[in-house]
Scaffold this motif. Structure first.
Motif, PDB file in Angstrom:
ATOM      1  N   VAL A  37     -26.127  42.887 -17.231  1.00  0.00           N
ATOM      2  CA  VAL A  37     -25.298  41.947 -17.978  1.00  0.00           C
ATOM      3  C   VAL A  37     -25.062  40.724 -17.102  1.00  0.00           C
ATOM      4  O   VAL A  37     -25.268  40.759 -15.885  1.00  0.00           O
ATOM      5  N   ALA A  38     -24.625  39.649 -17.732  1.00  0.00           N
ATOM      6  CA  ALA A  38     -24.181  38.469 -16.996  1.00  0.00           C
ATOM      7  C   ALA A  38     -22.688  38.633 -16.750  1.00  0.00           C
ATOM      8  O   ALA A  38     -21.880  38.549 -17.680  1.00  0.00           O
ATOM      9  N   LEU A  39     -22.331  38.923 -15.507  1.00  0.00           N
ATOM     10  CA  LEU A  39     -20.932  39.210 -15.188  1.00  0.00           C
ATOM     11  C   LEU A  39     -20.158  37.917 -14.954  1.00  0.00           C
ATOM     12  O   LEU A  39     -20.622  37.021 -14.245  1.00  0.00           O
ATOM     13  N   ARG A  40     -18.984  37.855 -15.552  1.00  0.00           N
ATOM     14  CA  ARG A  40     -18.072  36.739 -15.331  1.00  0.00           C
ATOM     15  C   ARG A  40     -16.750  37.304 -14.826  1.00  0.00           C
ATOM     16  O   ARG A  40     -15.965  37.868 -15.595  1.00  0.00           O
ATOM     17  N   GLU A  41     -16.546  37.200 -13.519  1.00  0.00           N
ATOM     18  CA  GLU A  41     -15.313  37.682 -12.903  1.00  0.00           C
ATOM     19  C   GLU A  41     -14.171  36.748 -13.288  1.00  0.00           C
ATOM     20  O   GLU A  41     -14.272  35.520 -13.156  1.00  0.00           O
ATOM     21  N   VAL A  42     -13.078  37.338 -13.766  1.00  0.00           N
ATOM     22  CA  VAL A  42     -11.973  36.576 -14.341  1.00  0.00           C
ATOM     23  C   VAL A  42     -10.780  36.572 -13.394  1.00  0.00           C
ATOM     24  O   VAL A  42     -10.483  37.580 -12.745  1.00  0.00           O
ATOM     25  N   VAL A  43     -10.102  35.448 -13.308  1.00  0.00           N
ATOM     26  CA  VAL A  43      -8.785  35.366 -12.673  1.00  0.00           C
ATOM     27  C   VAL A  43      -7.764  35.515 -13.796  1.00  0.00           C
ATOM     28  O   VAL A  43      -7.690  34.671 -14.694  1.00  0.00           O
TER      29      VAL A  43
ATOM     30  N   GLN B  94     -16.910  30.248 -13.098  1.00  0.00           N
ATOM     31  CA  GLN B  94     -16.543  28.914 -13.555  1.00  0.00           C
ATOM     32  C   GLN B  94     -17.549  28.463 -14.602  1.00  0.00           C
ATOM     33  O   GLN B  94     -18.749  28.740 -14.468  1.00  0.00           O
ATOM     34  N   PRO B  95     -17.109  27.785 -15.658  1.00  0.00           N
ATOM     35  CA  PRO B  95     -18.067  27.265 -16.644  1.00  0.00           C
ATOM     36  C   PRO B  95     -19.135  26.413 -15.964  1.00  0.00           C
ATOM     37  O   PRO B  95     -18.839  25.608 -15.074  1.00  0.00           O
ATOM     38  N   GLY B  96     -20.371  26.638 -16.347  1.00  0.00           N
ATOM     39  CA  GLY B  96     -21.481  25.900 -15.757  1.00  0.00           C
ATOM     40  C   GLY B  96     -22.086  26.566 -14.542  1.00  0.00           C
ATOM     41  O   GLY B  96     -23.118  26.102 -14.030  1.00  0.00           O
ATOM     42  N   ALA B  97     -21.458  27.654 -14.067  1.00  0.00           N
ATOM     43  CA  ALA B  97     -21.990  28.353 -12.895  1.00  0.00           C
ATOM     44  C   ALA B  97     -23.277  29.084 -13.264  1.00  0.00           C
ATOM     45  O   ALA B  97     -23.525  29.406 -14.427  1.00  0.00           O
ATOM     46  N   SER B  98     -24.101  29.355 -12.258  1.00  0.00           N
ATOM     47  CA  SER B  98     -25.327  30.107 -12.497  1.00  0.00           C
ATOM     48  C   SER B  98     -24.984  31.540 -12.887  1.00  0.00           C
ATOM     49  O   SER B  98     -23.891  32.041 -12.594  1.00  0.00           O
TER      50      SER B  98
END
Length: 233
Positions: free
Chosen positions: A48-54, A223-227
Motif C-alpha cells: 500500500v501507499a502509506l501515509r503516516e498521520v499526525v 505531506q501532500p505532494g510527497a513521493s
C-alpha cells in the motif's frame, strides 16, 4: 487481487506490465488499531501507499476519505474506503493468506474475544493508562477490570495452546496483541511480575517478531505532494 501489488516468497515484487495504483493507507504508528491493520498487510505482503498521520494535524485528504478522522483508513484505487481496522485486516488477508490466518483466527469464539478486546477491555485500558483523567476509580481498579475481562480469558486459552487459534497464529492474535502490548506498557514492572505467564510469553513472541519489527518501521509524516512510501518497506 485487484490493483494491490504482491511480492513473491523471495521478497521480489511481482511487477505487472501496467503501472499499479496502490491502495492508500492512512496510519499512525503507535495506534493499536493501525498496528493490527499493518500486521495483516505485512502478513499478506500486500503493498500500500502509506501515509503516516499526525493526529493533531489530520490531512484534508484523509478527512475527505473518512469524516470520522480516525486511523487506520484504507482507500482503494476503486474509490472504496475501508475505515474499520478489522475490515482492513480481512481485506488484506482476502488478497493473500498463505498461512491461513483467516481460517484459523476468525472463528466465532475468537470474534467474541476481539469484541471484548475492542469493548470492555479498551474501556478499562484507556482509564488505566490515563487514570488521572478518571479519578472516580483508582488505576489499580481499572487494571483489575482489564485483567478480568480479557487477560484472564487469554491466559486460560494460551495455557493450552501457543496462540489463540492453536499452535500457529491467526487473525485474532494479531487483532488483540496491539492492545495487550499497550496494557503491558502502562506498568512494565507490574506486568513482568504478573502471574499471567502464558499471556506474557505470547505477548513477548509477538513483540519481538520480525513481523512486528516490519510493522513498526518508522516513517516521516506524510505531506501532500510527497513521493509514495510503499508499505511494507
Amino acid at each position: 487481487m485487484g490493483n494491490a501489488l504482491r511480492r513473491d516468497r523471495s521478497g521480489t515484487p511481482r511487477v505487472p506490465s501496467w503501472r499499479p495504483v496502490l491502495p492508500i493507507l492512512y496510519s499512525f504508528r503507535r495506534c493499536p488499531y493501525a498496528i493490527r491493520a499493518r500486521l495483516a498487510l505485512c502478513q499478506a505482503d500486500v503493498a500500500v501507499a502509506l501515509r503516516e498521520v499526525v493526529l493533531s494535524n489530520k490531512p484534508a485528504a484523509m478527512l475527505a476519505a473518512s469524516a470520522a478522522g480516525t486511523v487506520p483508513v484504507l482507500q482503494l484505487p476503486s474509490g472504496e474506503v475501508i475505515a474499520q481496522s478489522l475490515d482492513i485486516m480481512r481485506w488484506a488477508l482476502g488478497q493473500q493468506d498463505a498461512d491461513g490466518w483467516l481460517a484459523r483466527g476468525d472463528t466465532a469464539g475468537q470474534r467474541a474475544l476481539i469484541d471484548t478486546c475492542d469493548g470492555a477491555f479498551k474501556h478499562a485500558l484507556d482509564r488505566y493508562k490515563y487514570a488521572e483523567r478518571h479519578p472516580e476509580r483508582s488505576a489499580h481498579a481499572w487494571r483489575d477490570d482489564a485483567v478480568a475481562c480479557l487477560i484472564a480469558p487469554l491466559e486460560a486459552q494460551l495455557s493450552a495452546t501457543a496462540h489463540l487459534g492453536g499452535e500457529q497464529p491467526g487473525l485474532a492474535d494479531a487483532a488483540i496483541f496491539p492492545f495487550v502490548r499497550q496494557f503491558a506498557a502502562v506498568d512494565a514492572a507490574w506486568w513482568a511480575a504478573s502471574p499471567w505467564t502464558a499471556t506474557r510469553r505470547w505477548h513477548d513472541r509477538w513483540a519481538t517478531s520480525a513481523l512486528m519489527a516490519t510493522c513498526m518501521h518508522k516513517f516521516a509524516p506524510w505531506q501532500p505532494g510527497a513521493s509514495v512510501t510503499v508499505f511494507p518497506p
